[in-house]
Design a protein around this motif. Structure first.
Motif, PDB file in Angstrom:
ATOM      1  N   VAL A  97      53.210 -14.263  74.676  1.00 34.12           N
ATOM      2  CA  VAL A  97      54.242 -15.136  74.117  1.00 34.12           C
ATOM      3  C   VAL A  97      55.062 -14.347  73.103  1.00 34.12           C
ATOM      4  O   VAL A  97      54.607 -13.333  72.556  1.00 34.12           O
ATOM      5  CB  VAL A  97      53.628 -16.385  73.446  1.00 34.12           C
ATOM      6  N   LYS A  98      56.265 -14.822  72.845  1.00 31.16           N
ATOM      7  CA  LYS A  98      57.126 -14.159  71.868  1.00 31.16           C
ATOM      8  C   LYS A  98      56.580 -14.381  70.463  1.00 31.16           C
ATOM      9  O   LYS A  98      55.930 -15.394  70.183  1.00 31.16           O
ATOM     10  CB  LYS A  98      58.546 -14.713  71.964  1.00 31.16           C
ATOM     11  N   PRO A  99      56.836 -13.461  69.546  1.00 32.11           N
ATOM     12  CA  PRO A  99      56.389 -13.633  68.157  1.00 32.11           C
ATOM     13  C   PRO A  99      56.912 -14.938  67.568  1.00 32.11           C
ATOM     14  O   PRO A  99      58.079 -15.286  67.738  1.00 32.11           O
ATOM     15  CB  PRO A  99      57.001 -12.419  67.450  1.00 32.11           C
ATOM     16  N   GLY A 100      56.021 -15.677  66.909  1.00 32.48           N
ATOM     17  CA  GLY A 100      56.415 -16.941  66.307  1.00 32.48           C
ATOM     18  C   GLY A 100      56.218 -18.138  67.209  1.00 32.48           C
ATOM     19  O   GLY A 100      56.269 -19.286  66.738  1.00 32.48           O
ATOM     20  N   ALA A 101      55.997 -17.908  68.498  1.00 33.60           N
ATOM     21  CA  ALA A 101      55.763 -19.018  69.428  1.00 33.60           C
ATOM     22  C   ALA A 101      54.315 -19.486  69.337  1.00 33.60           C
ATOM     23  O   ALA A 101      53.451 -18.774  68.827  1.00 33.60           O
ATOM     24  CB  ALA A 101      56.082 -18.579  70.856  1.00 33.60           C
ATOM     25  N   LEU A 102      54.061 -20.693  69.837  1.00 32.45           N
ATOM     26  CA  LEU A 102      52.689 -21.187  69.868  1.00 32.45           C
ATOM     27  C   LEU A 102      51.819 -20.266  70.714  1.00 32.45           C
ATOM     28  O   LEU A 102      52.288 -19.737  71.729  1.00 32.45           O
ATOM     29  CB  LEU A 102      52.646 -22.597  70.475  1.00 32.45           C
ATOM     30  N   CYS A 130      56.180 -18.136  78.483  1.00 34.02           N
ATOM     31  CA  CYS A 130      55.546 -16.838  78.250  1.00 34.02           C
ATOM     32  C   CYS A 130      56.249 -15.789  79.117  1.00 34.02           C
ATOM     33  O   CYS A 130      57.071 -16.128  79.962  1.00 34.02           O
ATOM     34  CB  CYS A 130      54.048 -16.889  78.552  1.00 34.02           C
ATOM     35  N   PHE A 131      55.931 -14.517  78.876  1.00 34.51           N
ATOM     36  CA  PHE A 131      56.618 -13.463  79.611  1.00 34.51           C
ATOM     37  C   PHE A 131      55.703 -12.250  79.789  1.00 34.51           C
ATOM     38  O   PHE A 131      54.668 -12.112  79.133  1.00 34.51           O
ATOM     39  CB  PHE A 131      57.884 -13.037  78.862  1.00 34.51           C
ATOM     40  N   ARG A 132      56.128 -11.383  80.679  1.00 34.89           N
ATOM     41  CA  ARG A 132      55.486 -10.074  80.839  1.00 34.89           C
ATOM     42  C   ARG A 132      56.546  -9.085  81.299  1.00 34.89           C
ATOM     43  O   ARG A 132      57.600  -9.474  81.811  1.00 34.89           O
ATOM     44  CB  ARG A 132      54.334 -10.136  81.839  1.00 34.89           C
ATOM     45  N   ILE A 133      56.279  -7.824  81.087  1.00 34.32           N
ATOM     46  CA  ILE A 133      57.218  -6.768  81.467  1.00 34.32           C
ATOM     47  C   ILE A 133      56.603  -5.971  82.617  1.00 34.32           C
ATOM     48  O   ILE A 133      55.468  -5.491  82.510  1.00 34.32           O
ATOM     49  CB  ILE A 133      57.528  -5.844  80.274  1.00 34.32           C
ATOM     50  N   ASN A 134      57.340  -5.866  83.722  1.00 32.00           N
ATOM     51  CA  ASN A 134      56.786  -5.201  84.895  1.00 32.00           C
ATOM     52  C   ASN A 134      56.984  -3.684  84.835  1.00 32.00           C
ATOM     53  O   ASN A 134      57.508  -3.140  83.852  1.00 32.00           O
ATOM     54  CB  ASN A 134      57.375  -5.787  86.183  1.00 32.00           C
TER      55      ASN A 134
END
Length: 219
Positions: free
Chosen positions: A59-64, A168-172
């Motif tokens: 998750v990005k900084p500051g997100a739940l 949420c995210f990820r980098i491929n």
């Protein structure tokens, strides 16, 4: 430019449970004590969070935290009204782009399309239940059912503001961002969106089935 776009959670209509099966499943969930439901959510949350993190999601900084986002999603997913209709309809999708914002915009758009498909499925279950209770004639049911099956895009256009539930995210390996979003929509608003889309389509076909449509959607 968008490198790839992937919609998640779409299930073919043939694989959907019947209205009777859906109602039974939801009644069983409703019978569960609050403590048991919380335990079920916690179990699912831990399992899903572990899987997502293993696959590189963050998750990005500051997100739940991911666990909290998942917990909220599960609790909303298990809420039903007195007619065993979900209090919230959920939609989910992921998208890959060269930057985070582009991927998020595309994911949200796809999630709305997925949400529209899930609303379509719920309306089909309501239609099945109405037919089983003999509130509609076979001809009326057939006309509405055909319109429901072709109304996904129209429902999507009728959807208003959704509730962000998870992001949420990820980098491929190509350094592109993949963003996964899950959204929710109030069930009454979902039925209103479906009613508008289906009613407009019926009118375009020259069919006046307003009262019958009200019976299907419960208002």
């Amino acid at each position: 430019m968008m490198a790839a776009v992937v919609a998640c959670g779409t299930v073919m209509a043939a694989d959907q449970p019947t209205a009777k099966e859906l109602r039974k499943e939801r009644q069983e969930i409703q019978k569960m004590a609050k403590k048991d439901l919380k335990a079920k959510v916690d179990k699912n949350t831990r399992k899903e969070a572990k899987r997502l993190k293993k696959e590189g999601w963050q998750v990005k900084p500051g997100a739940l935290p991911l666990e909290k986002q998942l917990e909220r999603a599960y609790l909303m997913q298990y809420e039903y009204d007195e007619n065993q209709f979900p209090k919230y309809i959920m939609g989910e999708a992921s998208s890959v782009g060269e930057n985070y914002d582009a991927a998020k915009v595309a994911a949200n758009s796809l999630a709305i399309t997925n949400l529209a498909g899930n609303i379509q499925t719920e309306v089909s279950a309501l239609l099945e239940n109405t037919v089983a209770n003999k509130q509609l004639s076979p001809e009326e049911a057939a006309s509405i059912s055909e319109t429901v099956m072709s109304s996904k895009n129209l429902i999507s256009q009728s959807i208003g503001r959704t509730i962000p539930v998870m992001e949420c995210f990820r980098i491929n390996s190509k350094k592109n961002h993949e963003v996964l979003v899950r959204i929710a929509y109030n069930s009454e608003m979902a039925k209103a969106a479906a009613k508008k889309a289906i009613r407009d389509e019926l009118e375009a076909k020259g069919q006046n089935l307003h009262e019958q449509l009200d019976k299907v959607l419960g208002f």
